[in-house]
Design a protein around this motif. Structure first.
Motif, PDB file in Angstrom:
ATOM      1  N   ASP A  73      56.066  27.265   0.150  1.00 13.70           N
ATOM      2  CA  ASP A  73      56.430  27.825   1.446  1.00 13.70           C
ATOM      3  C   ASP A  73      55.282  28.237   2.344  1.00 13.70           C
ATOM      4  O   ASP A  73      55.499  28.609   3.486  1.00 13.70           O
ATOM      5  N   HIS A  74      54.050  28.203   1.877  1.00 13.02           N
ATOM      6  CA  HIS A  74      52.961  28.593   2.774  1.00 13.02           C
ATOM      7  C   HIS A  74      51.669  27.869   2.398  1.00 13.02           C
ATOM      8  O   HIS A  74      51.540  27.358   1.288  1.00 13.02           O
ATOM      9  N   ALA A  75      50.742  27.832   3.335  1.00  9.91           N
ATOM     10  CA  ALA A  75      49.437  27.218   3.090  1.00  9.91           C
ATOM     11  C   ALA A  75      48.423  28.311   2.817  1.00  9.91           C
ATOM     12  O   ALA A  75      48.327  29.270   3.568  1.00  9.91           O
ATOM     13  N   GLU A  76      47.685  28.177   1.712  1.00  4.38           N
ATOM     14  CA  GLU A  76      46.633  29.150   1.412  1.00  4.38           C
ATOM     15  C   GLU A  76      45.387  28.839   2.211  1.00  4.38           C
ATOM     16  O   GLU A  76      44.659  29.725   2.606  1.00  4.38           O
ATOM     17  N   SER A  77      45.136  27.553   2.384  1.00  6.08           N
ATOM     18  CA  SER A  77      43.886  27.176   3.005  1.00  6.08           C
ATOM     19  C   SER A  77      44.054  25.791   3.617  1.00  6.08           C
ATOM     20  O   SER A  77      44.793  24.969   3.096  1.00  6.08           O
ATOM     21  N   VAL A  78      43.417  25.582   4.752  1.00  3.04           N
ATOM     22  CA  VAL A  78      43.388  24.254   5.345  1.00  3.04           C
ATOM     23  C   VAL A  78      41.931  23.942   5.621  1.00  3.04           C
ATOM     24  O   VAL A  78      41.251  24.716   6.284  1.00  3.04           O
ATOM     25  N   LEU A 125      52.247  22.864  12.106  1.00  2.00           N
ATOM     26  CA  LEU A 125      52.754  24.163  12.555  1.00  2.00           C
ATOM     27  C   LEU A 125      54.283  24.240  12.602  1.00  2.00           C
ATOM     28  O   LEU A 125      54.855  25.276  12.273  1.00  2.00           O
ATOM     29  N   LYS A 129      54.324  28.080   9.414  1.00  2.00           N
ATOM     30  CA  LYS A 129      53.741  28.981  10.409  1.00  2.00           C
ATOM     31  C   LYS A 129      52.335  29.412   9.993  1.00  2.00           C
ATOM     32  O   LYS A 129      51.509  29.757  10.818  1.00  2.00           O
ATOM     33  N   SER A 130      52.108  29.439   8.675  1.00  2.00           N
ATOM     34  CA  SER A 130      50.855  29.993   8.174  1.00  2.00           C
ATOM     35  C   SER A 130      49.639  29.142   8.509  1.00  2.00           C
ATOM     36  O   SER A 130      48.519  29.596   8.307  1.00  2.00           O
ATOM     37  N   VAL A 131      49.811  27.907   9.010  1.00  2.00           N
ATOM     38  CA  VAL A 131      48.627  27.080   9.276  1.00  2.00           C
ATOM     39  C   VAL A 131      48.066  27.296  10.677  1.00  2.00           C
ATOM     40  O   VAL A 131      47.087  26.664  11.045  1.00  2.00           O
ATOM     41  N   GLU A 132      48.661  28.199  11.461  1.00  2.00           N
ATOM     42  CA  GLU A 132      48.280  28.286  12.870  1.00  2.00           C
ATOM     43  C   GLU A 132      46.770  28.474  13.078  1.00  2.00           C
ATOM     44  O   GLU A 132      46.125  27.684  13.750  1.00  2.00           O
ATOM     45  N   TYR A 133      46.194  29.511  12.478  1.00  2.00           N
ATOM     46  CA  TYR A 133      44.763  29.758  12.682  1.00  2.00           C
ATOM     47  C   TYR A 133      43.899  28.799  11.882  1.00  2.00           C
ATOM     48  O   TYR A 133      42.792  28.453  12.292  1.00  2.00           O
ATOM     49  N   HIS A 134      44.400  28.387  10.710  1.00  2.00           N
ATOM     50  CA  HIS A 134      43.617  27.446   9.895  1.00  2.00           C
ATOM     51  C   HIS A 134      43.406  26.128  10.651  1.00  2.00           C
ATOM     52  O   HIS A 134      42.327  25.554  10.611  1.00  2.00           O
ATOM     53  N   PRO A 150      49.936  24.305  19.814  1.00  2.00           N
ATOM     54  CA  PRO A 150      49.819  24.765  21.210  1.00  2.00           C
ATOM     55  C   PRO A 150      48.408  25.139  21.622  1.00  2.00           C
ATOM     56  O   PRO A 150      48.114  25.170  22.808  1.00  2.00           O
TER      57      PRO A 150
END
Lengths: 176, 391
Positions: A73-78, A125, A129-134, A150
Motif C-alpha cells: 500500500d505504500h512506497a518506502e523509497s523511489v 501518484l 499518494k506516498s510517492v509525491e515528494y519522492h 502536478p
C-alpha cells in the motif's frame, strides 16, 4: 578473507540453520505472472526482497494490481539510477505493506526504464499518494519527467540551480 | 478532509484539489494572508514552509525543504565503502549510529561478510543508546516549542549521561563513525556494563518524572489532544513511518517486523497508540524510550562475554555486482539504504530513504484546516529532522 568467513560460519552455525524459504516472494510473483503473463519480468528474489521489471506503458496497471490485489500500500523509497553505457535511466519504487501483516517484512522493488535523453514516465501518484515528494526528488535529481504529476519542479536543490540534474553520471563534483 | 474550518466556510469558497485536500478557491484569495515560516524561524530548523491563513485558520501549506541539502548520495559515488561512513552520519549527528547501521548492513550483503555475534550485540547497544540521545534532544525542543522550559532543561541534562556512555564506548560525543561494514570499531571498555545499567536505572526513574511534569500537564494536553488528527488509513496512504505511524494505530517497527542482527532474540513490545493526534505522536517516542531501556538491559545480559567484534576487511574491499536494500528502525522511523554495486570499490549508486523525508508529506494534510496556534505542536510532533530530510 574466506578463512575468516568460514570461522564465523562455524561459530555461529547454530544461529543460521534456517534456510531461506522464499514462499511469500514466489507466491507474489506467481500471482503477478498469472495476471500479466510476460509483461512482468522477475529480476531476482532473495529473503524478504523481490524485484520485478516492467515496461513504462504497463507500470500503472501493475501498480494498481500490487496495491489493490496484493496489498502493497505504500512506497518506502523511489530512486533512479543512471546507466550512460546502456543509455537508460532506471527508476525503482520500493513498495511495502502496512495493512497486511505477513507482507510487512517484504520489499517489492518495481523497476522500469526510460530513455536517457528524453526521460518521460507515467507518474504513480494516482496509485500511491506516498510517492509525491519522492517523484519530485527524482525529477530534479535525474531529470525524469513524471507525466501526470502536478508538480515536476525543484524541491531540494537551490532555487537558482542552473546545471544539469546532479545525479546524472556526467555531472562531476568540482575538483573530483 | 473535513474539520471545523471547512464546515464553517461557505461551499462557494471551497474546492477539492487532485490530492484530496479541501482548499479555499483562488477567487477568494483576497481573504487570505500568506506567511513564510522558516528557515530563520527559531524552531523550524533550516526548514521553510509557506502557509496561507484565513483569520487564524490555515488553508494552504507548501513545504519547501532543501536549505541544508549536501548531496550525500552524489558524494557516496566518489568514495569507497569505508570512506563513506563519516560523511553519511552528518545528516543526523544525534542518531549517527542508526544512520550508519543500515548502510553497514547493506554493504555487508554486497561484500558477503557476516558480523561476529559479539559485534552484533555491541552494535545494537550503541544504536539503542543513540536512540535515547536523539529522542531526548527531540523532546527538549518540543518542550521549548510549546513554552515549557523545564522540559528543555531536563532532557538536555539527562542526554549527557547517554552521551558519556557513548563517548566511553566510541571515543566521540556525537559523531561516532562506530558502525563499519564487518562490525564495530572497538570492543566495549571495562566497567561499561555496570555503568550502563546504573544509568538506565536512574533514567527510568526520571522518565516517571517527565510523565508527571510534561505529559500529564493539563496545558500540554490541551494543546496537543485532538489536534492534527491523522487517521489510520491516511497514515497508510501517505506512507508515514516511525512514531507518526505508530501513533495512528499501526504497530509497525522494523526491529519487530524484519529483525536485523540480534533483535529477534530480544523480547519487547511495539509501542503504539490509537488516538491519532499530536499527543499520541508526542507520547509514542516517550514510550519508545522506556522500551529502549528494557531492550538495552536485555542486550547487556545476553551479550557473549568475549569474542571478536569485527571482521577484518581487506583494504579497499570490492562489492559483488548487484544491489542491496536494507533498513533499520531509527529514532524517526524506518531508515533504508538502496545500494547498487558495479563490482568496483566504490558504490555505483546510493539512495537513502529517511523517515523525516517521508513524514513531511503528512504536514500539509495535518496543517490545512487547523489553527495557526496549533502549528508548533503539529509540526514538531512529526518527529521531523530537517537536515536528515535534505541529505
Amino acid at each position: 578473507m574466506t578463512d575468516i568467513n568460514n570461522d564465523i560460519n562455524q561459530t555461529t552455525s547454530n544461529l543460521n540453520i534456517v534456510e531461506p524459504d522464499l514462499k511469500i516472494e514466489h507466491s507474489l510473483y506467481s500471482q503477478l505472472s498469472s495476471e500479466f503473463k510476460d509483461k512482468v519480468r522477475l529480476v531476482y528474489t532473495k529473503p524478504n526482497r523481490i524485484k520485478i521489471s516492467v515496461e513504462p506503458e504497463h507500470i500503472i496497471e501493475v501498480a494498481f494490481f500490487l496495491k489493490n490485489q496484493l496489498g502493497l500500500d505504500h512506497a518506502e523509497s523511489v530512486g533512479g539510477t543512471d546507466y550512460p553505457d546502456e543509455n537508460v535511466i532506471e527508476v525503482i519504487y520500493h513498495l511495502n505493506s502496512y495493512s497486511r501483516e505477513e507482507l510487512a517484512p517484504i520489499i517489492l522493488a518495481l523497476s522500469t526504464k526510460t530513455d536517457r535523453n528524453s526521460s518521460y514516465l507515467p507518474s504513480l501518484l494516482p496509485v500511491f499518494k506516498s510517492v509525491e515528494y519522492h517523484e519530485r526528488e527524482t525529477y530534479e535529481m535525474l531529470g525524469v519527467y513524471f507525466q501526470g504529476h502536478p508538480r515536476n519542479e525543484r524541491f531540494l536543490l537551490p532555487e537558482d540551480w542552473a546545471d544539469i540534474p546532479p545525479l546524472k553520471k556526467e555531472f562531476r563534483i568540482k575538483g573530483r | 478532509m473535513t474539520n471545523k474550518y471547512s464546515e464553517s466556510l461557505d461551499s462557494k469558497f471551497k474546492e477539492t484539489t487532485n490530492l484530496g485536500l479541501e482548499v479555499v478557491k483562488e477567487a477568494s484569495e483576497d481573504r487570505l494572508m500568506k506567511l513564510s515560516v522558516g528557515p530563520q524561524h527559531p524552531g523550524s530548523g533550516h526548514f521553510r514552509f509557506t502557509i496561507k491563513v484565513d483569520g487564524d485558520y490555515i488553508v494552504y501549506c507548501d513545504p519547501d525543504p532543501g536549505y541544508v541539502h549536501r548531496g550525500e548520495e552524489k558524494m557516496c559515488e566518489y568514495r569507497n565503502y569505508i570512506q563513506n561512513i563519516p560523511h553519511l552520519e552528518r545528516p543526523v549527528i544525534h542518531d549517527s549510529t542508526n544512520i550508519t547501521y543500515s548502510y553497514s548492513l547493506a554493504v555487508e550483503e554486497l561484500l558477503g561478510i557476516e558480523v561476529p555475534r559479539r559485534g552484533q550485540f555491541i552494535r545494537a547497544i550503541a544504536s539503542e543508546l543513540n536512540r535515547q540521545v536523539y529522542t531526548l534532544y527531540w523532546l527538549a525542543i518540543y518542550g521549548i516549542f510549546l513554552g515549557h522550559s523545564t522540559m528543555f532543561m531536563w532532557p538536555t541534562g539527562d542526554r549527557e549521561l547517554f552521551i558519556d556512555l557513548l563517548a566511553a564506548l566510541t571515543g566521540a560525543r556525537v559523531t561516532h563513525a562506530f558502525n563499519i561494514p564487518g562490525g564495530v570499531r572497538n570492543d566495549i571498555p571495562e566497567g561499561f556494563k555496570e555503568k550502563c545499567l546504573e544509568y538506565i536505572k536512574y533514567f527510568e526513574k526520571r522518565l516517571k518524572e517527565y510523565e508527571d511534569i510534561f505529559y500529564n500537564n493539563p496545558l500540554f494536553r490541551q494543546r496537543t489532544e485532538n489536534v492534527g488528527i491523522l487517521p489510520k488509513q491516511d497514515a497508510i496512504d501517505l506512507g508515514v513511518t516511525g512514531s507518526v505511524l505508530r501513533a495512528s494505530g499501526i504497530p509497525h517497527d522494523v526491529r519487530k517486523v524484519e529483525p536485523y542482527d540480534v533483535y529477534n532474540e530480544i523480547d519487547f513490545k511495539v509501542q503504539y497508540m490509537k488516538t491519532c493526534d499530536s499527543f499520541a505522536r508526542a507520547y509514542v517516542p516517550f514510550l519508545d524510550m522506556r522500551e529502549s531501556c528494557n531492550i538495552t538491559r536485555q542486550l547487556l545480559e545476553k551479550m557473549p562475554e568475549s569474542g571478536e567484534v569485527r571482521v577484518k576487511l581487506q583494504s579497499n574491499p570490492k562489492g559483488r555486482i548487484g544491489e542491496a536494500y536494507k533498513r533499520v528502525e531509527s529514532g524517526r522511523g524506518a531508515l533504508s539504504y538502496y545500494i547498487v554495486s558495479d563490482g568496483s570499490s566504490k558504490p555505483y549508486r546510493v539512495k537513502i530513504s529517511v523517515g523525516s523525508f517521508r513524514n513531511i508529506l503528512a504536514l500539509p494534510h495535518l496543517l490545512v484546516g487547523s489553527r495557526l496556534g496549533d502549528m508548533p505542536s503539529i509540526y514538531w510532533a512529526l518527529n521531523y529532522w530537517p537536515v536528515e530530510a535534505d541529505r
